[in-house]
Design a protein around this motif. Structure first.
Motif, PDB file in Angstrom:
ATOM      1  N   ILE A  15       0.831  -1.200   0.000  1.00 46.81           N
ATOM      2  CA  ILE A  15       0.000   0.000   0.000  1.00 46.81           C
ATOM      3  C   ILE A  15       0.871   1.258   0.000  1.00 46.81           C
ATOM      4  CG2 ILE A  15      -1.595   1.373   1.403  1.00 46.81           C
ATOM      5  CD1 ILE A  15      -2.846  -1.307   2.317  1.00 46.81           C
ATOM      6  N   GLY A  16       1.909   1.241   0.840  1.00 44.20           N
ATOM      7  CA  GLY A  16       2.810   2.386   0.901  1.00 44.20           C
ATOM      8  C   GLY A  16       3.559   2.604  -0.393  1.00 44.20           C
ATOM      9  N   LEU A  17       4.049   1.514  -0.991  1.00 46.37           N
ATOM     10  CA  LEU A  17       4.771   1.623  -2.251  1.00 46.37           C
ATOM     11  C   LEU A  17       3.853   2.122  -3.369  1.00 46.37           C
ATOM     12  CD1 LEU A  17       6.946  -1.625  -2.156  1.00 46.37           C
ATOM     13  CD2 LEU A  17       7.762   0.735  -1.962  1.00 46.37           C
ATOM     14  N   ARG A  18       2.614   1.612  -3.381  1.00 46.75           N
ATOM     15  CA  ARG A  18       1.673   2.048  -4.412  1.00 46.75           C
ATOM     16  C   ARG A  18       1.412   3.551  -4.302  1.00 46.75           C
ATOM     17  NH1 ARG A  18      -2.465   0.567  -7.883  1.00 46.75           N
ATOM     18  NH2 ARG A  18      -2.069  -1.680  -7.656  1.00 46.75           N
ATOM     19  N   SER A  23       2.145   8.654  -6.876  1.00 47.16           N
ATOM     20  CA  SER A  23       2.183  10.097  -6.624  1.00 47.16           C
ATOM     21  C   SER A  23       2.981  10.824  -7.713  1.00 47.16           C
ATOM     22  CB  SER A  23       2.802  10.385  -5.252  1.00 47.16           C
ATOM     23  OG  SER A  23       4.203  10.079  -5.242  1.00 47.16           O
ATOM     24  N   GLU A  24       3.660  10.032  -8.545  1.00 46.32           N
ATOM     25  CA  GLU A  24       4.498  10.596  -9.607  1.00 46.32           C
ATOM     26  C   GLU A  24       3.777  10.510 -10.955  1.00 46.32           C
ATOM     27  OE1 GLU A  24       7.776  11.903  -8.880  1.00 46.32           O
ATOM     28  OE2 GLU A  24       6.748  11.745  -6.946  1.00 46.32           O
ATOM     29  N   ASP A  25       3.856  11.586 -11.736  1.00 44.85           N
ATOM     30  CA  ASP A  25       3.144  11.639 -13.009  1.00 44.85           C
ATOM     31  C   ASP A  25       3.664  10.647 -14.042  1.00 44.85           C
ATOM     32  OD1 ASP A  25       1.572  13.669 -12.012  1.00 44.85           O
ATOM     33  OD2 ASP A  25       2.800  15.279 -12.872  1.00 44.85           O
ATOM     34  N   THR A 108      15.365   2.849   2.545  1.00 39.20           N
ATOM     35  CA  THR A 108      15.776   3.810   1.523  1.00 39.20           C
ATOM     36  C   THR A 108      14.809   4.994   1.507  1.00 39.20           C
ATOM     37  OG1 THR A 108      16.739   2.095   0.120  1.00 39.20           O
ATOM     38  CG2 THR A 108      16.128   4.144  -0.957  1.00 39.20           C
ATOM     39  N   ARG A 109      15.326   6.190   1.342  1.00 35.80           N
ATOM     40  CA  ARG A 109      14.474   7.374   1.289  1.00 35.80           C
ATOM     41  C   ARG A 109      13.557   7.309   0.069  1.00 35.80           C
ATOM     42  NH1 ARG A 109      17.539  12.732   1.101  1.00 35.80           N
ATOM     43  NH2 ARG A 109      18.534  11.652  -0.657  1.00 35.80           N
ATOM     44  N   PRO A 110      12.312   7.750   0.208  1.00 33.98           N
ATOM     45  CA  PRO A 110      11.382   7.708  -0.922  1.00 33.98           C
ATOM     46  C   PRO A 110      11.941   8.340  -2.188  1.00 33.98           C
ATOM     47  CG  PRO A 110      10.190   8.232   1.076  1.00 33.98           C
ATOM     48  CD  PRO A 110      11.656   8.228   1.441  1.00 33.98           C
ATOM     49  N   VAL A 111      12.611   9.475  -2.067  1.00 32.83           N
ATOM     50  CA  VAL A 111      13.140  10.142  -3.251  1.00 32.83           C
ATOM     51  C   VAL A 111      14.190   9.274  -3.940  1.00 32.83           C
ATOM     52  CG1 VAL A 111      14.939  11.377  -1.963  1.00 32.83           C
ATOM     53  CG2 VAL A 111      14.099  12.299  -4.141  1.00 32.83           C
ATOM     54  N   ASP A 112      14.957   8.524  -3.150  1.00 32.33           N
ATOM     55  CA  ASP A 112      15.975   7.655  -3.730  1.00 32.33           C
ATOM     56  C   ASP A 112      15.349   6.430  -4.400  1.00 32.33           C
ATOM     57  OD1 ASP A 112      18.068   9.294  -2.938  1.00 32.33           O
ATOM     58  OD2 ASP A 112      18.270   8.312  -0.991  1.00 32.33           O
ATOM     59  N   LEU A 113      14.255   5.936  -3.839  1.00 31.77           N
ATOM     60  CA  LEU A 113      13.568   4.810  -4.455  1.00 31.77           C
ATOM     61  C   LEU A 113      12.968   5.213  -5.796  1.00 31.77           C
ATOM     62  CD1 LEU A 113      12.459   1.952  -4.472  1.00 31.77           C
ATOM     63  CD2 LEU A 113      10.547   2.744  -3.068  1.00 31.77           C
ATOM     64  N   ALA A 116      15.657   5.437  -8.246  1.00 25.57           N
ATOM     65  CA  ALA A 116      16.118   4.103  -8.620  1.00 25.57           C
ATOM     66  C   ALA A 116      15.218   3.502  -9.686  1.00 25.57           C
ATOM     67  CB  ALA A 116      16.150   3.200  -7.383  1.00 25.57           C
ATOM     68  N   ILE A 117      13.917   3.651  -9.526  1.00 27.02           N
ATOM     69  CA  ILE A 117      12.977   3.113 -10.514  1.00 27.02           C
ATOM     70  C   ILE A 117      13.246   3.726 -11.888  1.00 27.02           C
ATOM     71  CG2 ILE A 117      10.553   3.048 -11.204  1.00 27.02           C
ATOM     72  CD1 ILE A 117       9.840   2.940  -8.208  1.00 27.02           C
ATOM     73  N   ARG A 118      13.446   5.017 -11.921  1.00 23.57           N
ATOM     74  CA  ARG A 118      13.681   5.693 -13.201  1.00 23.57           C
ATOM     75  C   ARG A 118      15.011   5.284 -13.823  1.00 23.57           C
ATOM     76  NH1 ARG A 118      11.319  10.156  -9.957  1.00 23.57           N
ATOM     77  NH2 ARG A 118       9.223  10.541 -10.793  1.00 23.57           N
ATOM     78  N   LEU A 119      16.044   5.179 -12.999  1.00 21.64           N
ATOM     79  CA  LEU A 119      17.354   4.782 -13.507  1.00 21.64           C
ATOM     80  C   LEU A 119      17.318   3.380 -14.110  1.00 21.64           C
ATOM     81  CD1 LEU A 119      19.909   6.039 -10.810  1.00 21.64           C
ATOM     82  CD2 LEU A 119      19.741   6.789 -13.189  1.00 21.64           C
TER      83      LEU A 119
END
Length: 218
Positions: A15-18, A23-25, A108-113, A116-119
């Motif tokens: 739920i948290g990950l979703r 939250s990102e476009d 891991t900080r949310p911004v870093d996760l 990571a997904i984008r990279l």
């Protein structure tokens, strides 16, 4: 839009990950799985760009699920980030050996996760030099380590073998350039050519090839 699959046996974690991902476009969650087998089946059905894969799950664990996903020719465009509570060298190495493109702990900080997904979606490896050095140091000291040279190792030039060994030691392209007294662009070219010749999906897999082929000296 980057399509993400969530695999974790804890409902609250998913739920948290979703919530974070959606939250990102430019990111969307296309599926969830509570065990490894369901993760593989969902990946085959949804063809996500990135899978966030927990390690400890009932039945088929995250490492085996990663192996199945990476080994499926139909999922050649899918990358796996192993996301776990346990920062154990065994997990890191097994994840990489079975084709994961990255490894993160759940603190891991949310911004870093999100980064990571984008990279990883862009084909980059999420493997910091410090993690690489730690993994290689740990496994290089284990007894009875028998090198298993990559079948295409002979196709590398001497310089490319040297570069692969340095990648295996955890050096970045800039550090390799400094070590070999060449430009960063030249170092990047050598790394890219070695990856193509060895059939490496990304830099993380190149590290594994370097270790398994005995190019990394303990």
């Amino acid at each position: 839009m980057i399509r993400v699959l969530l695999a974790d046996d804890q409902d609250l974690v998913r739920i948290g990950l979703r919530a974070l991902v959606e939250s990102e476009d430019d990111l969307s969650v296309v599926g969830e799985a509570a065990d490894g087998l369901a993760a593989v089946e969902s990946a085959r059905r949804e063809r996500p760009d990135v899978v966030l894969m927990d390690v400890r799950m009932p039945g088929v664990d995250g490492i085996e699920a990663t192996r199945r996903i990476v080994g499926d020719p139909a999922l050649a465009g899918t990358r796996v980030i192993v996301l776990t509570t346990f920062e154990l060298d065994e997990y890191v190495f097994d994840a990489l050996r079975h084709g994961a493109s990255g490894f993160l702990t759940k603190d891991t900080r949310p911004v870093d996760l999100l980064r990571a997904i984008r990279l990883v979606a862009e084909g980059e490896a999420l493997l910091s030099p410090s993690v690489t050095r730690r993994v290689v140091r740990e496994f290089a000291t284990r007894p009875a380590r028998v090198p298993r040279p990559h079948p295409r190792l002979g196709s590398l030039t001497d310089r490319e073998r040297e570069v692969v060994a340095l990648v295996g030691e955890g050096l970045s392209n800039a550090e390799i350039a400094d070590r070999l007294v060449v430009s960063p662009a030249t170092a990047r070219t050598h790394v890219s050519r070695a990856m193509v010749k060895l059939g490496a999906r990304d830099r993380a897999q190149l590290v594994v090839f370097a270790y398994q082929s005995g190019l990394v000296v303990s």
